[in-house]
Design a protein around this motif. Structure first.
Motif, PDB file in Angstrom:
ATOM      1  N   LYS A   1       0.824  -1.202   0.000  1.00 57.69           N
ATOM      2  CA  LYS A   1       0.000   0.000   0.000  1.00 57.69           C
ATOM      3  C   LYS A   1       0.864   1.261   0.000  1.00 57.69           C
ATOM      4  CE  LYS A   1      -4.113  -1.717   2.338  1.00 57.69           C
ATOM      5  NZ  LYS A   1      -4.012  -2.246   3.717  1.00 57.69           N
TER       6      LYS A   1
ATOM      7  N   GLU B   1       2.611   4.511  -0.710  1.00 60.78           N
ATOM      8  CA  GLU B   1       2.271   5.567  -1.656  1.00 60.78           C
ATOM      9  C   GLU B   1       3.515   6.279  -2.133  1.00 60.78           C
ATOM     10  OE1 GLU B   1      -1.585   6.850   0.906  1.00 60.78           O
ATOM     11  OE2 GLU B   1      -1.330   7.699  -1.094  1.00 60.78           O
TER      12      GLU B   1
ATOM     13  N   HIS C   1       0.599  12.678  -7.474  1.00 59.72           N
ATOM     14  CA  HIS C   1       0.296  11.443  -6.777  1.00 59.72           C
ATOM     15  C   HIS C   1       0.670  10.296  -7.718  1.00 59.72           C
ATOM     16  CE1 HIS C   1      -2.748   9.386  -3.863  1.00 59.72           C
ATOM     17  NE2 HIS C   1      -1.525   8.920  -3.774  1.00 59.72           N
TER      18      HIS C   1
ATOM     19  N   THR D   1       1.309   6.969  -6.965  1.00 57.94           N
ATOM     20  CA  THR D   1       1.193   5.603  -6.445  1.00 57.94           C
ATOM     21  C   THR D   1       0.867   4.600  -7.544  1.00 57.94           C
ATOM     22  OG1 THR D   1       0.492   6.497  -4.336  1.00 57.94           O
ATOM     23  CG2 THR D   1       0.047   4.173  -4.715  1.00 57.94           C
TER      24      THR D   1
ATOM     25  N   LYS E   1       4.076   3.333  -9.319  1.00 53.20           N
ATOM     26  CA  LYS E   1       5.286   3.048  -8.557  1.00 53.20           C
ATOM     27  C   LYS E   1       6.125   1.903  -9.102  1.00 53.20           C
ATOM     28  CE  LYS E   1       3.106   0.442  -4.800  1.00 53.20           C
ATOM     29  NZ  LYS E   1       1.915   0.858  -4.067  1.00 53.20           N
TER      30      LYS E   1
ATOM     31  N   SER F   1       7.769   8.869  -0.205  1.00 57.50           N
ATOM     32  CA  SER F   1       6.538   8.133   0.101  1.00 57.50           C
ATOM     33  C   SER F   1       5.515   8.992   0.845  1.00 57.50           C
ATOM     34  CB  SER F   1       6.863   6.867   0.905  1.00 57.50           C
ATOM     35  OG  SER F   1       7.558   7.238   2.081  1.00 57.50           O
TER      36      SER F   1
ATOM     37  N   SER G   1      -3.523  14.092   2.246  1.00 60.36           N
ATOM     38  CA  SER G   1      -3.871  13.465   0.972  1.00 60.36           C
ATOM     39  C   SER G   1      -3.865  14.516  -0.120  1.00 60.36           C
ATOM     40  CB  SER G   1      -5.235  12.806   1.065  1.00 60.36           C
ATOM     41  OG  SER G   1      -6.152  13.776   1.513  1.00 60.36           O
TER      42      SER G   1
END
Lengths: 438, 105
Positions: free
Chosen positions: A13, A15, A121, A123, A126, A155, A249
């Motif tokens: 998970k 990020e 963002h 993620t 990745k 991260s 976030s």
């Protein structure tokens, strides 16, 4: 230090965030259209040519500090041949739009953080080679707009910011630093001062210094209970982010401002009421535009005027506001109220340096109810009038259509003696390209 | 859009009107407008006062008109492929894609 929290993070998970940040943004904007400035010391001054708000690396090397009042640096500017510019916000906004549009095309999710910074963002990406991707972003922005940027990857947002700082300061990174791939993360963090960490300002830095914490590595290992007590939960969040636990976030939904302030300092002291009223009309108009552009209306209108606290002469400052019965975004009403308020607080015999309009108690346009004495149809008519005015101003340029009471001469406008042309927003200001005889 | 009482037989064939913006500016983020300042000569039909549409994202072919930086200002010239640069000390600013000449200044 063995932190049990880190063991429980599910690596699947994990990020990934990136911070893309333009290098010396205002200076870089000027350099795109004036290539002779490359490699030279350049500074950009704030509103009213008051203080230094941007410096090229060459200007930094001369010891010119951020926020330095311009009058104090006059000698060094002259002696070292520093190129001085007044802020050209029309140009900077325009160039910023270009950079952000490029990022929006190249990245799955972007959050514009300021005029020259955006979080990405990443993620979903990745498994890709992020350094190569970041490098491509850098090269594309430089080629397409001429603006150099640095990219930091981490991260958490805080780590991405730290990485960005590292990339900026060390040429060896070639503008890209992925802190997750750095073999000696704690060593790197040890070189970052606490006050340079996002969320830790001078006040917190002093508290940390009192218990012997000066760098980001020591901060990362500080005790949670001490942090919660002394730096509040915000400070604790920053430290958790340093440890690799994301606590913020991506904000992709814009939340409307709760208060709108429009004010400026005058270029020279203003004594007479007529000129103050002109300025207030201008600011009230602008506030109305901002209000409408975010789909809001407001109950509260306040104005303030003040003399220059640093100048000789008698001092006076005052503020007064009203709360309307029904919220409005109708410029003539905002202007009328603001002018009435200023007339109440204006005192003859003072040399005023600044005035402003504050709009508060802001509500969404849709929520406004009809006042008891208001006729149906009036509000509709007002809205259509304002929309037409906004459209005209957007197409033909700010203030093409304005209230006559805002004045024509506008003697009190900001001093901006060294402003470059609005290269990308005015036809009469286009940059020149020369065709020379060979 | 005007509405009328009688449906037009041409309605099904309505097309979007021609729009210069989409023709001339393919990549708004990288496109800039410059003003040509020409001493007597005019190269490839560029006159004094013409607007040049310059796209920084287009890599020029040999023989293309480009804008490049000398140490002092922006200049117009032809791109020569053999050296991949205009001249060693000069750097490419962008490729000229359109020249707009006003026939009634």
């Amino acid at each position: 230090m063995d932190n049990p929290l880190l063991k429980t993070i599910d690596l699947r998970k994990k990020e990934i965030f990136a911070l893309v940040d333009c290098n010396n943004f205002y200076v870089s904007c000027e350099r795109v259209f004036a290539p002779a400035l490359e490699g030279k010391p350049v500074v950009v001054l704030s509103n009213n040519d008051g203080c230094v708000i941007a410096r090229s690396n060459e200007a930094k090397a001369l010891g010119i500090r951020m926020g330095e009042p311009a009058f104090r640096s006059r000698d060094i500017f002259a002696r070292e041949g520093v190129h001085v510019y007044s802020s050209n916000y029309a140009l900077y906004e325009s160039m910023s739009q270009r950079v952000m549009n490029i990022l929006a095309r190249m990245c799955p999710e972007i959050e514009v953080y300021s005029i020259d910074e955006a979080f990405l963002h990443l993620t979903s990406m990745k498994r890709f080679n992020l350094e190569k991707y970041a490098s491509k972003i850098r090269k594309t922005i430089k080629r397409w707009t001429g603006i150099p940027v640095s990219v930091g990857i981490g991260s958490t947002k805080t780590l991405a910011k730290v990485a960005n700082g590292i990339a900026k300061k060390n040429p060896a990174y070639e503008g890209v630093c992925n802190i997750e791939e750095c073999p000696h993360l704690d060593e790197l963090l040890g070189k970052v001062k606490v006050e340079d960490v996002w969320g830790i300002g001078k006040a917190y830095a002093r508290k940390l210094a009192s218990i012997g914490i000066f760098d980001a590595c020591a901060l990362k290992n500080a005790s949670d209970s001490w942090l919660r007590t002394n730096l509040t939960v915000e400070g604790l969040r920053t430290v958790w982010e340093l440890r690799g636990i994301p606590c913020t976030s991506i904000k992709t939904v814009f939340s409307p401002k709760k208060q709108i302030v429009v004010s400026r300092s005058f270029g020279k002291g203003v004594k007479c009421l007529e000129e103050i009223l002109e300025s207030i009309t201008e600011y009230a108009t602008r506030a109305g535009e901002k209000l409408r552009s975010q789909g809001s209306s407001a109950y509260g209108i306040s104005v303030f005027i003040q003399t220059n606290p640093f100048a000789q002469g008698a001092q006076y400052h005052n503020i007064r506001g009203i709360k309307l019965e029904t919220p409005t975004s109708f410029t003539p009403l905002i202007v009328k109220s603001s002018c009435e308020l200023v007339e109440q607080i204006y005192r003859d015999g003072y040399s005023y340096k600044k005035s402003g309009v504050i709009i508060s108690n802001i509500v969404p346009e849709k929520e406004t109810q009809l006042g008891l004495f208001e006729q149906t149809g009036t509000r509709d008519k007002m809205q259509r009038l304002m929309k037409a005015a906004d459209d005209i101003n957007r197409t033909l340029g700010r203030n093409s259509l304005k209230l006559a009471s805002a004045g024509n001469g506008q003697e009190w406008q900001m001093k901006r003696s060294f402003k470059s042309p609005c290269y990308t927003t005015r036809w009469e200001d286009l940059p020149k390209a020369f065709l020379k005889k060979k | 859009m005007l509405t009328s009482g009688f449906p037009s037989p041409a309605e099904d064939f309505r097309e979007k009107e021609l729009d210069l913006d989409t023709l001339l500016v393919k990549n708004p983020s990288s496109t800039f407008f410059l003003r040509a300042s020409a001493e007597k000569e005019n190269l490839a039909g560029i006159h004094e006062g013409d607007i040049l549409i310059v796209d920084r994202s287009v890599y020029p072919d040999a023989g293309d008109l480009v804008v490049y930086c000398t140490g002092r200002e922006l200049e117009i010239g032809y791109f020569s492929d053999s050296s991949k640069e205009v001249l060693p000390e000069h750097t490419l600013w962008g490729t000229i894609t359109w020249i707009i000449h006003c026939s009634r200044p």
